[in-house]
Structure formats: C-alpha cells, structure tokens
Design a protein around this motif. Sequence first.
Motif, PDB file in Angstrom:
ATOM      1  N   VAL A   1     -32.864  35.881  94.553  1.00 41.88           N
ATOM      2  CA  VAL A   1     -33.675  34.609  94.070  1.00 41.88           C
ATOM      3  C   VAL A   1     -33.053  33.424  94.728  1.00 41.88           C
ATOM      4  N   THR A   2     -33.778  32.529  94.965  1.00 40.32           N
ATOM      5  CA  THR A   2     -33.537  31.477  95.661  1.00 40.32           C
ATOM      6  C   THR A   2     -33.290  30.376  94.534  1.00 40.32           C
ATOM      7  N   ILE A   3     -31.912  29.596  94.174  1.00 35.74           N
ATOM      8  CA  ILE A   3     -31.727  28.681  93.363  1.00 35.74           C
ATOM      9  C   ILE A   3     -31.490  27.343  93.897  1.00 35.74           C
TER      10      ILE A   3
ATOM     11  N   LYS B   1     -34.530  34.764  82.905  1.00 36.12           N
ATOM     12  CA  LYS B   1     -35.450  35.507  82.962  1.00 36.12           C
ATOM     13  C   LYS B   1     -36.832  35.107  83.873  1.00 36.12           C
ATOM     14  N   LEU B   2     -37.065  35.615  84.636  1.00 42.33           N
ATOM     15  CA  LEU B   2     -38.369  35.578  85.468  1.00 42.33           C
ATOM     16  C   LEU B   2     -39.491  36.130  85.109  1.00 42.33           C
ATOM     17  N   LYS B   3     -40.586  35.576  85.265  1.00 43.26           N
ATOM     18  CA  LYS B   3     -41.977  36.438  84.722  1.00 43.26           C
ATOM     19  C   LYS B   3     -42.726  36.578  85.817  1.00 43.26           C
ATOM     20  N   LEU B   4     -43.361  37.792  85.905  1.00 38.92           N
ATOM     21  CA  LEU B   4     -44.155  38.319  87.159  1.00 38.92           C
ATOM     22  C   LEU B   4     -45.331  37.477  87.293  1.00 38.92           C
ATOM     23  N   GLU B   5     -45.989  36.837  88.407  1.00 35.25           N
ATOM     24  CA  GLU B   5     -46.848  36.204  88.689  1.00 35.25           C
ATOM     25  C   GLU B   5     -47.958  36.939  89.076  1.00 35.25           C
ATOM     26  N   ILE B   6     -49.000  37.046  88.318  1.00 31.98           N
ATOM     27  CA  ILE B   6     -50.012  37.819  88.915  1.00 31.98           C
ATOM     28  C   ILE B   6     -51.326  36.721  89.316  1.00 31.98           C
TER      29      ILE B   6
ATOM     30  N   TYR C   1     -35.386  28.216  89.905  1.00 29.71           N
ATOM     31  CA  TYR C   1     -35.129  29.723  90.366  1.00 29.71           C
ATOM     32  C   TYR C   1     -36.694  30.032  90.708  1.00 29.71           C
ATOM     33  N   THR C   2     -36.447  30.332  92.225  1.00 25.47           N
ATOM     34  CA  THR C   2     -37.857  30.852  92.687  1.00 25.47           C
ATOM     35  C   THR C   2     -37.647  32.271  93.496  1.00 25.47           C
ATOM     36  N   ALA C   3     -38.689  32.858  93.354  1.00 23.08           N
ATOM     37  CA  ALA C   3     -38.944  34.244  93.974  1.00 23.08           C
ATOM     38  C   ALA C   3     -40.283  34.597  94.391  1.00 23.08           C
ATOM     39  N   VAL C   4     -40.479  35.305  95.160  1.00 23.03           N
ATOM     40  CA  VAL C   4     -41.516  35.718  95.763  1.00 23.03           C
ATOM     41  C   VAL C   4     -42.341  36.664  94.696  1.00 23.03           C
ATOM     42  N   GLY C   5     -43.521  36.410  94.154  1.00 23.46           N
ATOM     43  CA  GLY C   5     -44.306  37.173  93.155  1.00 23.46           C
ATOM     44  C   GLY C   5     -43.889  36.762  91.801  1.00 23.46           C
ATOM     45  N   TYR C   6     -42.995  35.818  91.585  1.00 19.38           N
ATOM     46  CA  TYR C   6     -42.424  35.537  90.337  1.00 19.38           C
ATOM     47  C   TYR C   6     -42.858  34.072  90.086  1.00 19.38           C
TER      48      TYR C   6
ATOM     49  N   GLN D   1     -17.942  26.231  86.597  1.00 20.16           N
ATOM     50  CA  GLN D   1     -18.439  27.490  87.420  1.00 20.16           C
ATOM     51  C   GLN D   1     -19.620  28.034  86.641  1.00 20.16           C
ATOM     52  N   PHE D   2     -20.732  27.813  87.431  1.00 16.04           N
ATOM     53  CA  PHE D   2     -22.142  28.347  86.686  1.00 16.04           C
ATOM     54  C   PHE D   2     -22.327  29.672  87.214  1.00 16.04           C
ATOM     55  N   SER D   3     -22.378  30.588  86.610  1.00 13.82           N
ATOM     56  CA  SER D   3     -22.752  31.968  86.715  1.00 13.82           C
ATOM     57  C   SER D   3     -23.801  32.635  85.841  1.00 13.82           C
ATOM     58  N   GLY D   4     -24.354  33.738  86.243  1.00  9.48           N
ATOM     59  CA  GLY D   4     -25.354  34.430  85.461  1.00  9.48           C
ATOM     60  C   GLY D   4     -26.163  35.640  86.111  1.00  9.48           C
ATOM     61  N   VAL D   5     -27.170  36.209  85.586  1.00  9.29           N
ATOM     62  CA  VAL D   5     -27.760  37.339  86.155  1.00  9.29           C
ATOM     63  C   VAL D   5     -29.375  36.990  86.149  1.00  9.29           C
ATOM     64  N   ILE D   6     -30.089  37.339  87.036  1.00  7.57           N
ATOM     65  CA  ILE D   6     -31.486  37.059  86.998  1.00  7.57           C
ATOM     66  C   ILE D   6     -32.266  38.601  86.881  1.00  7.57           C
ATOM     67  N   THR D   7     -33.106  38.658  85.676  1.00 11.66           N
ATOM     68  CA  THR D   7     -33.737  39.832  85.469  1.00 11.66           C
ATOM     69  C   THR D   7     -35.492  39.283  85.380  1.00 11.66           C
ATOM     70  N   ASP D   8     -36.031  40.315  85.312  1.00 12.17           N
ATOM     71  CA  ASP D   8     -37.316  40.369  84.976  1.00 12.17           C
ATOM     72  C   ASP D   8     -37.728  40.247  83.463  1.00 12.17           C
TER      73      ASP D   8
END
Length: 213
Positions: A46-48, A104-109, A78-83, A29-36
């Motif tokens: 977030v799409t996994i 942890k996702l890093k904001l993409e600039i 893990y993919t998200a718009v802007g990250y 059972q794989f669980s977690g929380v995604i933060t900046d």
Amino acid sequence: MKYNLTLILLLIVTGVFAQQIPTGNRLVQFSGVITDVDSNNVVPYVTITNLSNKGQMYAANYKGYFSFIAHPGDSLLYTAVGYSKTTVVIPAGLKEDRFTVMVKLKLEINYLPAVRVYPWATTEDFTKDFLAMKIADDDVEIARKNLSGQSIRTMGQTLSRDAGEISNINWRLNHDRALNKNMVQTNPLLNPFAWGRLMEQIFSGDKTRQENN
C-alpha cells in the motif's frame, strides 16, 4: 541568594519556551498493519502519502506492515489499487515517541454499464451476411446423408474391420486348411503324359524351323 534566584528564573524561562515549541517539530515512530475491512486479510504494498510533509511517500511491505518517522498531527493518505482511499491523522497530543495503528481499507467495487459488441459495422453488412449464411442440417437431413449409398460405400472402404469380421475370416481360413490338409499335390515332372506333350512340342518346333529354312 542571588545565585538561587537566577537559577529559578532560568528554569521558569526554559519551561515557558519548551511549552511554546510547536508539536510539529516532534518526531514519533509511526507503525501499523494494513488489512481488508471485510476479510481481515493483509493488503500488501500500500502507498502511504504524508500530506502534511510535502507529500512524502512510503510503502508497506508484502505483509501490509509499515513503519516510518512522522510528526504528531500529520495526515497520512493510504492508497491501493482496488481499494478506497483512507486517511489517518496522528494525534497531536501524543506524550510518547511512538504510535501504532491498525489501518482498514475497504474494497472498491465499480459497476460498469453493459456494453454490446456487434461484429457488423452497419445494418447492411448484417443483412448481407445473414442472407449468405448456410443453415445447419436438421437431424432428419443428417440421417439421410449418413444412410445414402455413397456414404455407406465410403465408410465400407475406410472403416477398419471389427473383431467379429476378423474372427469369421480366421475361422474360414482355418476351415479351408483343415479340408486341404490330406490332399496330395501332383508333381508334373512325374507325369508321363506331361513329358509326352513336352516332347511333342519340341519336335513340332524343330519341324517348323526346318520348313522355314
């Protein structure tokens, strides 16, 4: 004795086959929380993608939480718009049937090059519009137009009276009424000279009609 020997051999063979079972067949059972990574704020929806399981896709909820079944050794993208994209690998040597991570996702600039937008298609169009452009009046010209006779007359006809003008008009009217308050207006019906002129006009009219007949 033979029964005990057979049982021991069966246990040894079962253990050997159990050790030969690949870890990919196990489920956790794989669980977690995604933060900046910078602000520690949750990243929602977030799409996994499970790269090790035919690209099977999952999605985190609006609080950045996710939980699904996976295998030890799976690679999760893990993919998200802007990250920026992040990959997490479940350890292959897990002894428990559950695994929890903090992703942890890093904001993409993205820095885009500066773009200048011109309203003219060609230099000739710009020159034509520039020569036909009406230059705005300076302060001296604006003051001259505002103080011209025509401008003052127009403002005098359209501007409403201020409080001072209304007060002066009311004062003059009240003054005129106070001066004429005790003056007696004559009634022409009580004037005998008026009656005389009226009778003279009547007789003159009758005489004129007799002469015409």
